[in-house]
Design a protein around this motif. Structure first.
Motif, PDB file in Angstrom:
ATOM      1  N   ASP A  24       0.769  -1.347  -0.113  1.00  0.00           N
ATOM      2  CA  ASP A  24       0.216   0.197   0.000  1.00  0.00           C
ATOM      3  C   ASP A  24       1.025   1.386   0.088  1.00  0.00           C
ATOM      4  O   ASP A  24       0.381   2.359   0.188  1.00  0.00           O
ATOM      5  CB  ASP A  24      -0.970   0.089   1.359  1.00  0.00           C
ATOM      6  N   LEU A  25       2.100   1.164  -0.251  1.00  0.00           N
ATOM      7  CA  LEU A  25       3.119   2.328  -0.399  1.00  0.00           C
ATOM      8  C   LEU A  25       3.219   2.993   0.864  1.00  0.00           C
ATOM      9  O   LEU A  25       3.520   4.167   0.981  1.00  0.00           O
ATOM     10  CB  LEU A  25       2.689   3.328  -1.548  1.00  0.00           C
ATOM     11  N   ASP A  90      -4.927   0.097  15.090  1.00  0.00           N
ATOM     12  CA  ASP A  90      -5.106  -0.299  13.862  1.00  0.00           C
ATOM     13  C   ASP A  90      -5.428   0.743  12.900  1.00  0.00           C
ATOM     14  O   ASP A  90      -4.813   0.863  11.629  1.00  0.00           O
ATOM     15  CB  ASP A  90      -5.828  -1.532  13.620  1.00  0.00           C
ATOM     16  N   ASP A  91      -6.425   1.599  13.147  1.00  0.00           N
ATOM     17  CA  ASP A  91      -6.779   2.835  12.404  1.00  0.00           C
ATOM     18  C   ASP A  91      -5.572   3.868  12.034  1.00  0.00           C
ATOM     19  O   ASP A  91      -5.858   4.543  11.240  1.00  0.00           O
ATOM     20  CB  ASP A  91      -7.884   3.388  12.643  1.00  0.00           C
ATOM     21  N   LEU A  92      -4.608   3.712  12.848  1.00  0.00           N
ATOM     22  CA  LEU A  92      -3.265   4.688  12.680  1.00  0.00           C
ATOM     23  C   LEU A  92      -2.547   4.310  11.423  1.00  0.00           C
ATOM     24  O   LEU A  92      -2.000   5.151  11.019  1.00  0.00           O
ATOM     25  CB  LEU A  92      -2.726   4.682  13.817  1.00  0.00           C
ATOM     26  N   HIS A  93      -2.705   2.935  10.851  1.00  0.00           N
ATOM     27  CA  HIS A  93      -1.649   2.691   9.914  1.00  0.00           C
ATOM     28  C   HIS A  93      -1.901   3.467   8.516  1.00  0.00           C
ATOM     29  O   HIS A  93      -3.165   4.139   8.164  1.00  0.00           O
ATOM     30  CB  HIS A  93      -2.248   1.264   9.336  1.00  0.00           C
ATOM     31  N   GLY A  94      -0.944   4.117   8.422  1.00  0.00           N
ATOM     32  CA  GLY A  94      -0.674   5.124   7.291  1.00  0.00           C
ATOM     33  C   GLY A  94      -0.706   6.658   7.431  1.00  0.00           C
ATOM     34  O   GLY A  94      -0.972   7.523   6.704  1.00  0.00           O
ATOM     35  N   THR A  95      -0.911   6.864   8.875  1.00  0.00           N
ATOM     36  CA  THR A  95      -1.247   8.265   9.284  1.00  0.00           C
ATOM     37  C   THR A  95       0.365   9.013   8.901  1.00  0.00           C
ATOM     38  O   THR A  95       1.166   8.526   8.978  1.00  0.00           O
ATOM     39  CB  THR A  95      -1.282   8.152  10.634  1.00  0.00           C
ATOM     40  N   VAL A 226       2.186   8.678  -1.106  1.00  0.00           N
ATOM     41  CA  VAL A 226       3.020   8.161  -1.993  1.00  0.00           C
ATOM     42  C   VAL A 226       2.266   7.726  -3.101  1.00  0.00           C
ATOM     43  O   VAL A 226       1.590   6.544  -3.026  1.00  0.00           O
ATOM     44  CB  VAL A 226       4.104   7.284  -1.425  1.00  0.00           C
ATOM     45  N   ASP A 227       2.699   8.244  -4.565  1.00  0.00           N
ATOM     46  CA  ASP A 227       1.914   7.865  -5.599  1.00  0.00           C
ATOM     47  C   ASP A 227       2.511   6.620  -6.375  1.00  0.00           C
ATOM     48  O   ASP A 227       1.722   5.638  -6.797  1.00  0.00           O
ATOM     49  CB  ASP A 227       1.962   8.798  -6.560  1.00  0.00           C
ATOM     50  N   ASP A 228       3.816   6.544  -6.231  1.00  0.00           N
ATOM     51  CA  ASP A 228       4.730   5.531  -6.679  1.00  0.00           C
ATOM     52  C   ASP A 228       5.979   5.437  -6.084  1.00  0.00           C
ATOM     53  O   ASP A 228       6.471   6.169  -5.494  1.00  0.00           O
ATOM     54  CB  ASP A 228       5.106   5.729  -8.303  1.00  0.00           C
TER      55      ASP A 228
END
Length: 261
Positions: A24-25, A90-95, A226-228
């Motif tokens: 998921d980048l 768990d909802d903090l993932h990617g913050t 992060v797009d790529d």
């Protein structure tokens, strides 16, 4: 009244490991060992020195991260901090950093504070903006990037060293301060400190405890993305210049071709 110091620390992937992105980048934290961010060790050290000079002080270390982030807290506790707060959900993932500053502000307010101390940046994101964002969310002054810091008479003071000038900064408490890696070598935990850390309290909080909605944080609530991403290419063999009488000229030609000259 006791001086309440909160030190914000981060559990980061070991820089010597093979760091990469997950599907998921977001940063893949499962495949590499983690540790307390080295730059945050300086923040812990300065908090300890401030506490040693105060008549009465209590140091709380605070982190936002997964279960393994407790290792970072234990390291800070073994250095001499009094207690710890761990925000895990768990909802903090990617913050992103904006969301992290929001979560930290809520946790700092819940914990209670007079002074918040941060490192100058994390060793994974290296953005260096979180202390300023945290101060803005808390509505208190900031004195950042300090190579010296002290607290007296209800004020935090310090020295900021720039490339061309040195500044003396001062702010009334409560306030947020960040320190650089020039502020003083962080102490090593003693065996006694490591054993004592096992008995020190670690409070666990989640988003519900902080009155934060899941959509305000995580990947869904992130203001940046992060797009790529692509793996760094393998290192190639370098150019070998053999000196057979014209080595200097060949080296100069090579450097000029690379626009180093």
């Amino acid at each position: 009244m006791s001086l309440r110091i909160v030190v914000c620390v981060k559990y980061v992937p070991d820089a010597t490991g093979d760091r990469r992105f997950a599907e998921d980048l977001t940063t893949d934290r499962e495949s590499v060992d983690g540790l307390l961010s080295e730059l945050d060790e300086y923040a812990v050290e300065q908090a300890l020195q401030i506490a040693e000079d105060a008549d009465d002080a209590e140091i709380t270390v605070l982190t936002v991260g997964p279960e393994d982030a407790k290792d970072a807290l234990r390291k800070a506790l073994s250095m001499g901090a009094d207690k710890a707060v761990h925000v895990e959900d768990d909802d903090l993932h990617g913050t992103d950093v904006l969301g992290t500053s929001y979560v930290l502000a809520k946790a700092v307010e819940k914990t209670g504070y007079d002074l918040v101390v941060c490192g100058m940046a994390s060793t994974d994101g290296t953005m260096g903006v979180l202390p300023a964002m945290l101060a803005e969310r808390l509505g208190v002054p900031q004195v950042t990037l300090l190579s010296e810091v002290s607290v007296a008479d209800g004020k935090v003071t310090g020295r900021r060293d720039g490339d061309t000038a040195t500044e003396q900064l001062e702010a009334a408490l409560p306030a947020v301060a960040s320190v650089t890696d020039q502020s003083g070598e962080a102490r090593y935990p003693s065996f006694k400190g490591i054993m004592a850390a096992k008995k020190k309290p670690v409070e666990s909080l989640d988003l519900d405890d902080l009155d934060i909605e899941a959509e305000e944080v995580g990947l869904e609530g992130a203001w940046t993305a992060v797009d790529d991403a692509a793996e760094r290419p393998a290192r190639t063999a370098g150019t070998v210049v053999k000196d057979e009488g014209e080595g200097g000229k060949q080296l100069a030609d090579y450097l000029a071709g690379q626009k180093f000259l």
